[in-house]
Enzyme design. Structure first.
Site, PDB file in Angstrom:
ATOM      1  N   ASP A  74       0.829  -1.234  -0.048  1.00  0.00           N
ATOM      2  CA  ASP A  74       0.077  -0.018  -0.101  1.00  0.00           C
ATOM      3  C   ASP A  74       1.013   0.972  -0.027  1.00  0.00           C
ATOM      4  O   ASP A  74       1.944   1.431   0.923  1.00  0.00           O
ATOM      5  CB  ASP A  74      -0.903  -0.006   1.015  1.00  0.00           C
ATOM      6  CG  ASP A  74      -2.103   1.107   1.229  1.00  0.00           C
ATOM      7  OD1 ASP A  74      -2.981   0.856   0.331  1.00  0.00           O
ATOM      8  OD2 ASP A  74      -1.843   2.096   1.722  1.00  0.00           O
TER       9      ASP A  74
HETATM   10  C1  LIG Z   1       2.870   8.375  -5.640  1.00  0.00           C
HETATM   11  C2  LIG Z   1       2.610   7.395  -6.648  1.00  0.00           C
HETATM   12  C3  LIG Z   1       1.681   6.444  -6.305  1.00  0.00           C
HETATM   13  N1  LIG Z   1       1.212   5.607  -7.505  1.00  0.00           N
HETATM   14  C4  LIG Z   1       0.249   4.296  -7.447  1.00  0.00           C
HETATM   15  C5  LIG Z   1       0.868   3.105  -6.735  1.00  0.00           C
HETATM   16  C6  LIG Z   1      -0.331   2.498  -6.433  1.00  0.00           C
HETATM   17  O1  LIG Z   1      -0.984   1.778  -7.181  1.00  0.00           O
HETATM   18  C7  LIG Z   1      -1.370   3.712  -6.012  1.00  0.00           C
HETATM   19  C8  LIG Z   1      -1.792   3.742  -4.573  1.00  0.00           C
HETATM   20  O2  LIG Z   1      -2.998   2.847  -4.193  1.00  0.00           O
HETATM   21  P1  LIG Z   1      -2.720   1.664  -3.518  1.00  0.00           P
HETATM   22  O3  LIG Z   1      -3.894   1.654  -2.446  1.00  0.00           O
HETATM   23  O4  LIG Z   1      -1.450   1.521  -2.724  1.00  0.00           O
HETATM   24  O5  LIG Z   1      -2.723   0.399  -4.569  1.00  0.00           O
HETATM   25  P2  LIG Z   1      -3.780   0.208  -5.709  1.00  0.00           P
HETATM   26  O6  LIG Z   1      -5.291   0.201  -5.334  1.00  0.00           O
HETATM   27  O7  LIG Z   1      -3.503   0.688  -7.117  1.00  0.00           O
HETATM   28  O8  LIG Z   1      -3.830  -1.505  -5.951  1.00  0.00           O
HETATM   29  P3  LIG Z   1      -3.762  -2.671  -4.731  1.00  0.00           P
HETATM   30  O9  LIG Z   1      -4.441  -2.108  -3.688  1.00  0.00           O
HETATM   31  O10 LIG Z   1      -4.847  -3.508  -5.749  1.00  0.00           O
HETATM   32  O11 LIG Z   1      -2.660  -3.288  -4.519  1.00  0.00           O
HETATM   33  O12 LIG Z   1      -0.717   4.973  -6.627  1.00  0.00           O
HETATM   34  C9  LIG Z   1       1.944   5.779  -8.604  1.00  0.00           C
HETATM   35  O13 LIG Z   1       1.743   4.962  -9.802  1.00  0.00           O
HETATM   36  N2  LIG Z   1       2.950   6.574  -9.057  1.00  0.00           N
HETATM   37  C10 LIG Z   1       3.257   7.466  -7.985  1.00  0.00           C
HETATM   38  O14 LIG Z   1       4.164   8.336  -8.233  1.00  0.00           O
END
Ligand SMILES: Cc1cn([C@H]2C[C@H](O)[C@@H](COP(=O)(O)OP(=O)(O)OP(=O)(O)O)O2)c(=O)[nH]c1=O
Length: 191
Positions: A74
């Site tokens: 997360d």
């Molecule tokens: C800060 C940042 C976040 N992110 C993304 C990573 C995560 O996918 C998302 C944060 O949400 P998460 O809740 O961590 O993950 P998710 O909902 O995408 O997937 P799952 O719960 O099924 O594992 O933001 C980027 O792609 N680039 C960035 O620079």
């Protein structure tokens, strides 16, 4: 590519395409399995504790089976103690990006590895410095890149990261959603 971990069956419990891409780049064999998890967390936790708490919640939806390794994660953004998750709508994304503009924030990714009865969690922290951008540039970004699935409303791997991010301190892949260097170290201890 064959690496030390290539023969260990791994389940990635994440719908994030970035996490899937990063695990592939690590040379791992994995399949994706998804479960619905409520991502709320109790008051009073630090940003690192929140990231680990939610990651563990995602992991606990799996009950250690068949010797596979399950990986969950997360990612959250913290700005002066304020937690920025995924934006609810365009106005919320505007609000977050206006705060990130011209300032420094931290990105925390909590990761949990489940193997049999063992649940092991860790996190990584990266500092990200953004230059100041105009409201028009922020609107351009939101309308063209639609960062609604991203914590903090931006992707370090897209226009925002290329044009707005001045420097980062710590792991780049941690900002993308999976601290691969630390994850590799933890995985090789387990197999
Ligand atoms: C800060 C940042 C976040 N992110 C993304 C990573 C995560 O996918 C998302 C944060 O949400 P998460 O809740 O961590 O993950 P998710 O909902 O995408 O997937 P799952 O719960 O099924 O594992 O933001 C980027 O792609 N680039 C960035 O620079």
């Amino acid at each position: 590519m064959t690496i030390i971990l290539a023969n260990t069956p791994i389940i990635l419990a994440s719908k994030s395409p970035r996490r899937q891409e990063l695990l592939t780049l690590m040379g791992l064999n994995f399949k994706v399995e998804l479960k619905d998890v409520d991502e709320s967390y109790p008051d009073g936790l630090s940003p690192a504790e929140i990231a680990v708490y939610i990651s563990e919640k995602k992991a606990k939806a799996f009950d250690g089976k068949n010797g596979e390794i399950v990986i969950t994660a997360d990612t959250i953004v913290a700005l002066n103690g304020e937690i920025l998750g995924k934006p609810e709508d365009r106005a919320h994304a505007q609000e977050m990006l206006r705060k990130l503009s011209g300032s420094k924030h931290e990105v925390y990714t909590g990761v949990t590895i489940v193997k049999g009865n063992l649940i092991h969690s860790f996190y990584d922290r990266t500092e990200v410095y953004c230059k100041a951008v105009s409201h028009e540039e922020i609107d351009f970004y939101i309308d063209n890149y639609k960062p609604y699935d991203k914590a903090g409303s931006y992707g370090v791997q897209d226009w925002w990261g290329i044009v707005v991010v001045q420097r980062i301190e710590g792991s780049y892949t941690n900002v993308m959603g999976l601290p691969t260097e630390k994850l590799y170290n933890e995985l090789i201890k387990l197999v």
